[in-house]
Design an enzyme around this catalytic site. Sequence first.
Site, mmCIF file in Angstrom:
data_model
loop_
_atom_site.group_PDB
_atom_site.id
_atom_site.type_symbol
_atom_site.label_atom_id
_atom_site.label_comp_id
_atom_site.label_asym_id
_atom_site.label_seq_id
_atom_site.Cartn_x
_atom_site.Cartn_y
_atom_site.Cartn_z
ATOM 1 N N PHE A 86 -41.337 30.573 2.927
ATOM 2 C CA PHE A 86 -39.832 30.858 2.839
ATOM 3 C C PHE A 86 -39.712 32.269 2.639
ATOM 4 O O PHE A 86 -38.722 33.046 2.876
ATOM 5 C CB PHE A 86 -39.395 29.798 1.872
ATOM 6 C CG PHE A 86 -37.801 30.262 1.874
ATOM 7 C CD1 PHE A 86 -37.121 29.905 2.881
ATOM 8 C CD2 PHE A 86 -37.314 30.958 0.766
ATOM 9 C CE1 PHE A 86 -35.520 30.170 2.506
ATOM 10 C CE2 PHE A 86 -35.774 31.211 0.635
ATOM 11 C CZ PHE A 86 -35.118 30.770 1.429
ATOM 12 N N GLY B 250 -46.948 30.462 2.611
ATOM 13 C CA GLY B 250 -47.980 29.930 3.738
ATOM 14 C C GLY B 250 -49.144 29.732 3.383
ATOM 15 O O GLY B 250 -49.824 29.673 4.171
ATOM 16 N N MET C 142 -43.156 24.581 6.198
ATOM 17 C CA MET C 142 -42.901 25.894 5.424
ATOM 18 C C MET C 142 -42.945 25.601 3.902
ATOM 19 O O MET C 142 -42.762 24.453 3.323
ATOM 20 C CB MET C 142 -41.581 26.241 5.784
ATOM 21 C CG MET C 142 -41.056 27.453 4.807
ATOM 22 S SD MET C 142 -39.264 27.799 5.300
ATOM 23 C CE MET C 142 -39.445 28.713 6.823
ATOM 24 N N CYS C 143 -43.626 26.560 3.360
ATOM 25 C CA CYS C 143 -43.900 26.588 1.872
ATOM 26 C C CYS C 143 -43.153 27.811 1.096
ATOM 27 O O CYS C 143 -42.407 28.258 1.566
ATOM 28 C CB CYS C 143 -45.276 26.135 1.440
ATOM 29 S SG CYS C 143 -46.549 27.409 1.850
ATOM 30 N N TYR C 144 -43.848 28.083 0.129
ATOM 31 C CA TYR C 144 -43.454 29.338 -0.588
ATOM 32 C C TYR C 144 -44.020 30.576 0.096
ATOM 33 O O TYR C 144 -43.087 31.519 0.512
ATOM 34 C CB TYR C 144 -44.033 29.295 -2.140
ATOM 35 C CG TYR C 144 -43.592 28.287 -2.863
ATOM 36 C CD1 TYR C 144 -42.397 28.039 -3.464
ATOM 37 C CD2 TYR C 144 -44.412 27.061 -2.901
ATOM 38 C CE1 TYR C 144 -41.946 26.939 -4.238
ATOM 39 C CE2 TYR C 144 -44.246 25.866 -3.498
ATOM 40 C CZ TYR C 144 -42.986 25.874 -4.204
ATOM 41 O OH TYR C 144 -42.610 24.977 -4.943
#
Length: 108
Positions: A93, A68, A64-66
């Site tokens: 996220f 995708g 998971m990042c900011y």
Amino acid sequence: MDQFECINVEEAHQKLHQGTAVLVDIRDPQSYAMGHTPQAFHLTNDTLGAFMRDHDFDTVVMVMCYHGNSSKGAAQYLLQQGYDAVYSIDGGFDAWHRHFPSEVAFGA
């Protein structure tokens, strides 16, 4: 799995709660502290070694990042390190927070 796959937050949520995958969050420390999935491992350059010691290559990993995007590069990197099954979470996220606002933890 030769290449990572993208999954949506609903699929990620299901895998996480079924215990069939682990979740890593690659966002910066400040963003992570301002909100993250409670079960997430905060994966950074400094914590990568510990993660790899604690999780065998047959562990299913969701990244998971900011939003995708950055997670795709990290997912590919984890595959190159030897992990068998790696997923990038579409929407990151931001999407998780929209879909599961009650499942957000705060702090480091």
